[in-house]
Design a protein around this motif. Structure first.
Motif, PDB file in Angstrom:
ATOM      1  N   TYR A 175       0.841  -1.203   0.000  1.00  0.00           N
ATOM      2  CA  TYR A 175       0.000   0.000   0.000  1.00  0.00           C
ATOM      3  C   TYR A 175       0.874   1.250   0.000  1.00  0.00           C
ATOM      4  CZ  TYR A 175      -3.131   3.526   2.071  1.00  0.00           C
ATOM      5  OH  TYR A 175      -3.847   4.667   2.356  1.00  0.00           O
ATOM      6  N   ILE A 176       1.904   1.236   0.836  1.00  0.00           N
ATOM      7  CA  ILE A 176       2.762   2.426   0.921  1.00  0.00           C
ATOM      8  C   ILE A 176       3.551   2.617  -0.363  1.00  0.00           C
ATOM      9  CG2 ILE A 176       4.758   3.390   2.115  1.00  0.00           C
ATOM     10  CD1 ILE A 176       3.525   1.922   4.621  1.00  0.00           C
ATOM     11  N   VAL A 177       4.102   1.522  -0.886  1.00  0.00           N
ATOM     12  CA  VAL A 177       4.869   1.641  -2.129  1.00  0.00           C
ATOM     13  C   VAL A 177       3.983   2.221  -3.222  1.00  0.00           C
ATOM     14  CG1 VAL A 177       6.054   0.347  -3.935  1.00  0.00           C
ATOM     15  CG2 VAL A 177       6.444  -0.209  -1.546  1.00  0.00           C
ATOM     16  N   GLN A 178       2.761   1.715  -3.256  1.00  0.00           N
ATOM     17  CA  GLN A 178       1.841   2.188  -4.284  1.00  0.00           C
ATOM     18  C   GLN A 178       1.573   3.687  -4.138  1.00  0.00           C
ATOM     19  OE1 GLN A 178      -1.896   0.275  -3.988  1.00  0.00           O
ATOM     20  NE2 GLN A 178      -2.706   1.502  -5.672  1.00  0.00           N
ATOM     21  N   ARG A 179       1.517   4.156  -2.900  1.00  0.00           N
ATOM     22  CA  ARG A 179       1.273   5.582  -2.677  1.00  0.00           C
ATOM     23  C   ARG A 179       2.499   6.416  -3.014  1.00  0.00           C
ATOM     24  NH1 ARG A 179      -3.901   6.926  -2.005  1.00  0.00           N
ATOM     25  NH2 ARG A 179      -4.905   5.013  -1.377  1.00  0.00           N
ATOM     26  N   VAL A 180       3.647   5.945  -2.570  1.00  0.00           N
ATOM     27  CA  VAL A 180       4.814   6.810  -2.653  1.00  0.00           C
ATOM     28  C   VAL A 180       5.486   6.714  -4.018  1.00  0.00           C
ATOM     29  CG1 VAL A 180       6.538   5.198  -1.760  1.00  0.00           C
ATOM     30  CG2 VAL A 180       6.795   7.633  -1.330  1.00  0.00           C
ATOM     31  N   ASP A 181       5.350   5.577  -4.666  1.00  0.00           N
ATOM     32  CA  ASP A 181       6.019   5.415  -5.953  1.00  0.00           C
ATOM     33  C   ASP A 181       5.118   4.614  -6.891  1.00  0.00           C
ATOM     34  OD1 ASP A 181       7.805   5.386  -7.970  1.00  0.00           O
ATOM     35  OD2 ASP A 181       9.459   4.498  -6.838  1.00  0.00           O
ATOM     36  N   PRO A 182       4.081   5.250  -7.405  1.00  0.00           N
ATOM     37  CA  PRO A 182       3.097   4.510  -8.208  1.00  0.00           C
ATOM     38  C   PRO A 182       3.749   3.820  -9.412  1.00  0.00           C
ATOM     39  CG  PRO A 182       2.351   6.752  -7.753  1.00  0.00           C
ATOM     40  CD  PRO A 182       3.766   6.676  -7.308  1.00  0.00           C
ATOM     41  N   GLY A 183       4.781   4.455  -9.971  1.00  0.00           N
ATOM     42  CA  GLY A 183       5.454   3.859 -11.120  1.00  0.00           C
ATOM     43  C   GLY A 183       6.024   2.499 -10.773  1.00  0.00           C
ATOM     44  N   TYR A 184       6.639   2.438  -9.611  1.00  0.00           N
ATOM     45  CA  TYR A 184       7.230   1.171  -9.181  1.00  0.00           C
ATOM     46  C   TYR A 184       6.139   0.125  -8.972  1.00  0.00           C
ATOM     47  CZ  TYR A 184      10.226  -2.061  -6.668  1.00  0.00           C
ATOM     48  OH  TYR A 184      10.938  -3.159  -6.299  1.00  0.00           O
ATOM     49  N   ALA A 185       5.051   0.581  -8.362  1.00  0.00           N
ATOM     50  CA  ALA A 185       3.965  -0.357  -8.075  1.00  0.00           C
ATOM     51  C   ALA A 185       3.386  -0.929  -9.366  1.00  0.00           C
ATOM     52  CB  ALA A 185       2.870   0.340  -7.270  1.00  0.00           C
ATOM     53  N   GLU A 186       3.298  -0.087 -10.411  1.00  0.00           N
ATOM     54  CA  GLU A 186       2.778  -0.580 -11.687  1.00  0.00           C
ATOM     55  C   GLU A 186       3.698  -1.609 -12.304  1.00  0.00           C
ATOM     56  OE1 GLU A 186       1.927   2.750 -14.282  1.00  0.00           O
ATOM     57  OE2 GLU A 186       0.619   3.576 -12.719  1.00  0.00           O
ATOM     58  N   ALA A 187       4.989  -1.276 -12.255  1.00  0.00           N
ATOM     59  CA  ALA A 187       5.965  -2.222 -12.787  1.00  0.00           C
ATOM     60  C   ALA A 187       5.855  -3.552 -12.058  1.00  0.00           C
ATOM     61  CB  ALA A 187       7.376  -1.637 -12.647  1.00  0.00           C
ATOM     62  N   LEU A 188       5.639  -3.443 -10.764  1.00  0.00           N
ATOM     63  CA  LEU A 188       5.509  -4.641  -9.944  1.00  0.00           C
ATOM     64  C   LEU A 188       4.279  -5.441 -10.373  1.00  0.00           C
ATOM     65  CD1 LEU A 188       7.207  -5.485  -7.406  1.00  0.00           C
ATOM     66  CD2 LEU A 188       5.224  -4.779  -6.080  1.00  0.00           C
ATOM     67  N   ALA A 189       3.202  -4.717 -10.622  1.00  0.00           N
ATOM     68  CA  ALA A 189       1.960  -5.385 -11.009  1.00  0.00           C
ATOM     69  C   ALA A 189       2.126  -6.075 -12.356  1.00  0.00           C
ATOM     70  CB  ALA A 189       0.825  -4.359 -11.064  1.00  0.00           C
ATOM     71  N   ALA A 190       2.864  -5.408 -13.254  1.00  0.00           N
ATOM     72  CA  ALA A 190       3.091  -6.005 -14.564  1.00  0.00           C
ATOM     73  C   ALA A 190       3.899  -7.286 -14.434  1.00  0.00           C
ATOM     74  CB  ALA A 190       3.805  -5.004 -15.469  1.00  0.00           C
TER      75      ALA A 190
END
Lengths: 486, 531
Positions: free
Chosen positions: B501-516
């Motif tokens: 949740y925090i990663v997604q908030r603070v670095d959405p780009g990273y979270a998207e890459a992670l989701a991909a």
């Protein structure tokens, strides 16, 4: 001049009752051997409570302010709120005065009479809507206070305090009056609202009259609330005056002066808003800085509290500075909380005090936590509240003031405010250090309470904590004290 | 089986039980002997721990982000509410607080001999304050607990501390107060941004709020320059608490002068309030400012790791050495958090717990030694492993945990942090790894000088080994160190959701890459975040 309706005098019933009470006590006090201290105290408490009840019942406050007696006075939520706060402060002052009046060789009736008359002046003052009626009320308060400060007739320090207070106070009243007369000369108006309306035009035609006038008016008012650089009288007067009187000056007198300062600035000078905001911002900053820095080195508790009251004047100015709805509420709420906190702290000074000013040093608090744990805990609550640490009313009040400043965009003044209040911890806690961290010696004065003092301290502690933990109803109460803003 | 925990206001109970205990001591145990008060207070702390334990099982790992929510009106006029709730991060810290708190009470039995009634009252109040900090989901409420907690800590150091207690106590109080009042201005700025000025003031019929979750939601709307200033305001408040260099100077004083229990709580829990603040507020509410100021944060963290370690190496006093090692370890925690990726955050948060356990244990152990010899100077000891074998063994295990030896908790935390940091930059990771080497050096060197070699001082010949109560204090910590070292999975499981949740908030780009990269895993978090 609007027509004079004599029935409007009925609306002044609270003030009239209080004045009658004061005069009655004065008379009774000078007949024969006078009235005993406890009787005088009970009588003044009775008059204060009755007056408060009258304020609550007679002075019906509608949504619109009601001007009475040729618009000399106004009945509005603002006046009502401050009248009640001042009455509460006076009642607590009466409670903490009992023992000291008994101890003294002076007439009790006189003391309580002066207290009631000063309070009458304050009540007229916060309800004043005309520069002249305000000034007269202010003088009634001031003259009674000068005498109260010199109540120890045979004590040099008390005499000195009274004289200093009188000379400087008279000077400031004169400046205030002169400022008012200049504004009158420029506009031809004394009524605050008409004055406000006439000012823009007068600024053009009257040239220097208006700026000189409002600056002198401000100097006189800032003197009364003890803001730097008009504070020099405060420490000496606070130390020299009998402690309950000091408490009264620091709480009720300051509250009333602030109320009228706010009313004149907000209702009388709104058209000069940007100008006076800069002045107030500067005064607030130096007041917070100097009040707190000067308090750092004090070893006499009364003198420390004197400087602390200067510093607190600076904080309250933040609310005026904001010149917003929130700002006015925050001033009202803070003065409410501050009344209880200050009176509580001074009541603790009275507890330790002996005749001739003994027991006023910080070191006299040594080991108090061992000898009187409840009193020490009460003092701790007041110290926390003065510093602005939760869960006390002082914290909520300060948050409110800082919020007002931040909301109005005066963040840099708020930064000075929070940093200086952090600094204030150091001197307030020098008392806590003595109470909890040091051991008492043989010379340490024993705390000497009385039922009245205990009642006063208990009231103040409970009020301070309730205002900190459940301030909701009181904030709403303070919100009734809003003034129409420009 | 622990579902009932969701049906009662369990957080409030855990939070206020110590307060009730303190009031009870004040009101009912007035004339009682010191030992009654001691037993009663310890009993309350123990009970509090027991009550908090079901949280661990009742917490649903895949449920809502914040659980055990409690919500009530408080100061309606300004929109402050009474909001409690914990996610995985707060849950771990709550458990750490009740657990270490109980041990701190237990350890005080012989260490505190004067004014015991007051001591236990302050210790209980401190517990309530700290628990409230971790449970609050309303910024105003959070701030109240944050400041209230300073008062009992001040008195704990000031009354029962060492020779320079007055100085240390007021320094601690002033430092943290300066930080927190600036943080207050930051909170107010957020409040007015969300409230959009006067109209939203609840007294005027608006709906201004101090709700932390609301601030999380509006994070992306806050303009960068405002974020920058609020971040700085928060930074001062939290960084002083952590402490990050150059705000650390209060810590050695406070740690060294505080009584043992005070040091345990100070190191174990109080410092975590700072790191927790960054995780809960700075990162998710001020993502842009966080990313913008990242180099500074990383620099200060690495600086703290190396500086703390080097200064620790030069200490003559064991307690001071442990204090400076805290600066170094907290630098690690901050580094992990500011890696802004799941590994770094997981490691950083786990390392918060680890540091609480191992440093708490170290302070307990040093305190035990101090009670026997009334000195903590390394040069006064030597060869203690011969006279106090059990003590030496426990000390060794904890030393190893602190260094980060595999099979013990420190290793897991530091390794995970390094994985996260490496992903960002190998230079940072290399510098941080060098800090581990230094850590091993000062701890082992200290251990060698205290425990090995001949017994040089006569006074040390007759030192008693650990007694039953002391062992009871330290052993649970040792067991936990091994548990996290050998089987950290439950801890990472509970952290997974809040960290993402925090990663997604603070670095959405990273979270998207992670989701991909891992399709199907993230939606659960997104659903949780909408809460």
């Amino acid at each position: 001049m609007p027509a004079f309706d004599l029935r409007e005098f009925l609306l002044l019933a609270p003030e009239i009752l209080l004045a009658i009470g004061g005069l009655a006590l004065l008379l009774a006090g000078s007949v024969g051997r006078g009235v005993p201290g406890r009787v005088a105290a009970s009588l003044s408490l009775f008059f204060l409570v009755a007056t408060a009840l009258l304020v609550l019942t007679v002075e019906e406050v509608g949504p619109e302010p009601r001007l009475i007696l040729g618009s000399s006075f106004v009945l509005d939520g603002f006046a009502r709120f401050f009248k009640l706060v001042i009455l509460a402060g006076t009642a607590l002052t009466v409670l903490i005065s009992v023992r000291f009046v008994d101890d003294g060789a002076y007439r009790a009736g006189e003391y309580h009479a002066l207290l009631l008359l000063a309070t009458t002046g304050m009540m007229f003052m916060v309800g004043g809507f005309n520069l002249v009626s305000i000034w007269i009320a202010l003088e009634l308060m001031a003259l009674s206070s000068y005498i109260l400060a010199g109540y120890f007739k045979r004590e040099t320090r008390s005499n000195e305090a009274a004289l200093k207070y009188f000379v400087l106070g008279a000077l400031s009243s004169a400046i205030l009056l002169y400022g008012a007369s200049l504004l009158y000369g420029a506009t031809g108006e004394l009524r605050l609202d008409l004055l406000a309306a006439a000012l823009p035009e007068a600024m053009v035609t009257g040239r220097l009259l208006v700026p000189t006038g409002w600056l002198m008016l401000s100097v006189g008012l800032l003197f009364k609330v003890a803001a730097v650089p008009f504070h020099v009288w405060t420490p000496d007067v606070y130390v020299g005056a009998p402690t309950p009187v000091t408490a009264y000056l620091a709480a009720a007198s300051k509250t009333a002066s602030f109320a009228i300062l706010v009313r004149i600035f907000v209702q009388g000078l709104p058209t000069l808003l940007p100008d006076w905001q800069i002045v107030i911002a500067a005064v607030a900053s130096v007041t917070m800085i100097w009040g707190n820095l000067a308090a750092l080195t004090q070893t006499n508790v009364k003198r420390m509290l004197a400087y602390s009251s200067i510093a607190h004047a600076g904080y309250v100015l933040l609310g005026l500075l904001a010149a917003s709805v929130i700002g006015l509420w925050s001033v009202a709420f803070y003065l409410l909380a501050y009344t209880f906190i200050t009176l509580g702290a001074f009541a603790m000074v009275v507890v330790l005090e002996r005749r001739e000013y003994a027991g006023e040093e910080v070191s006299d608090y040594a080991g108090l936590a061992r000898r009187a744990p409840w009193l020490a805990a009460a003092m701790l609550v007041f110290l926390l509240a003065l510093t602005g640490i939760p869960p006390t009313g002082g914290f909520v009040g300060k948050v409110y003031l800082f919020a007002a400043a931040v909301e109005a965009g005066w963040t840099w003044v708020a930064v000075i405010g929070v940093l200086t209040s952090a600094i204030s911890l150091y001197y307030y806690f020098s008392i806590a250090v003595q109470m909890y961290l040091k051991e008492s010696t043989r010379d340490t004065p024993e705390p000497l309470g009385s039922p009245a003092l205990t009642a006063a301290i208990a009231t103040c502690v409970v009020a301070t904590l309730v205002l900190g933990l459940f301030p909701g109803p009181f904030i709403e109460f303070a919100q009734a004290a809003g003034l129409p803003l420009p | 089986m622990f579902d009932w925990a969701h049906t009662i206001p369990i957080l409030s109970i855990v939070c206020y039980l110590p307060l009730v205990g303190a009031v009870a001591i004040l009101a009912f145990l007035r004339g009682s002997s010191a030992s009654t008060v001691r037993r009663f207070a310890t009993g309350v702390a123990g009970l509090d721990f027991l009550v908090s334990l079901p949280l661990w099982w009742a917490f649903q790992r895949d449920g809502e982000l914040f659980q055990f929510r409690e919500s009530a009106g408080w100061i309606e006029a300004i929109g402050a509410r009474y909001e409690f709730g914990v996610d995985g991060i707060a849950l771990l810290l709550v458990l750490l607080t009740t657990f270490l708190g109980f041990l701190a009470f237990l350890s005080s039995w012989s260490a505190i001999q004067e004014r015991e009634r007051e001591y236990y009252i302050f210790l209980l109040l401190l517990q309530t304050g700290m628990l409230g900090v971790f449970m609050s989901l309303d910024f105003f409420l959070f701030y109240v607990f944050w400041e209230v907690m300073l008062v009992p800590m001040y008195f704990l150091i000031g009354i029962w501390g060492g020779p320079r207690k007055l100085y240390a106590a007021i320094k601690f109080f002033l430092y943290t107060l300066v930080g927190s009042v600036l943080m207050l201005l930051g909170i107010l700025a957020l409040y007015f941004f969300n409230g959009d000025g006067l109209l939203a003031w609840p007294g005027l019929g608006g709906d201004a709020t101090f709700s932390v979750l609301r601030f999380h939601e509006i994070a992306s709307q806050i303009p960068p320059d405002l974020q920058f200033w609020i971040f700085l305001a928060f930074f001062v408040g939290f960084a002083i608490k952590v402490p990050m260099i150059p705000f650390h100077t209060w810590l050695p004083d406070a740690h060294v002068e505080a009584p043992t229990a005070g040091s345990v709580i100070l190191a174990g829990v109080l410092l975590k309030m700072g790191t927790y603040g960054f995780v809960r507020f700075s990162l998710p509410i001020l993502p842009e400012a966080t990313r913008e100021l990242l180099p500074w944060m990383i620099g200060l963290s690495i600086g703290g790791i190396l500086y703390g370690a080097l200064v620790a190496m030069a200490q003559k006093d064991v307690k001071k050495l442990v204090a400076y090692s805290s600066v170094s370890h907290l630098g690690f925690v901050m580094l992990g958090i500011f890696a802004l990726n799941p590994a770094g955050l997981n490691g950083g948060i786990l390392q918060m717990i680890n540091h609480g356990l191992s440093t708490g244990a170290l302070f307990l152990l040093v305190g035990i030694l101090y009670e026997r010899r009334h000195t903590r100077l390394i040069s006064e000891f030597g060869g203690l492993s011969k006279v106090m074998p059990a003590y030496a063994t426990v000390f060794l295990i904890i030393t190893m945990a602190s260094i980060g030896l595999p099979t013990l908790n420190g290793f897991i935390g530091e390794f995970t942090i390094l994985v996260g940091v490496f992903e960002r930059s190998w230079v940072w990771a290399a510098l941080a790894a060098f800090g581990i080497v230094l850590g091993a050096a000062y701890m082992l060197w200290m251990y060698q000088r205290v425990f090995f070699g001949p017994v040089r001082h006569e006074e040390n010949q007759g030192l008693r080994d650990l007694n039953g109560r002391e062992l009871a204090c330290v052993l649970p910590l040792v067991v936990l160190c091994f548990w996290i070292g050998l089987y950290p999975k439950p801890f990472f499981e509970i952290l997974e959701q809040p960290v993402e949740y925090i990663v997604q908030r603070v670095d959405p780009g990273y979270a998207e890459a992670l989701a991909a990269a891992r399709p199907g895993e993230l939606p659960a978090v997104v659903a949780g975040s909408g809460e």
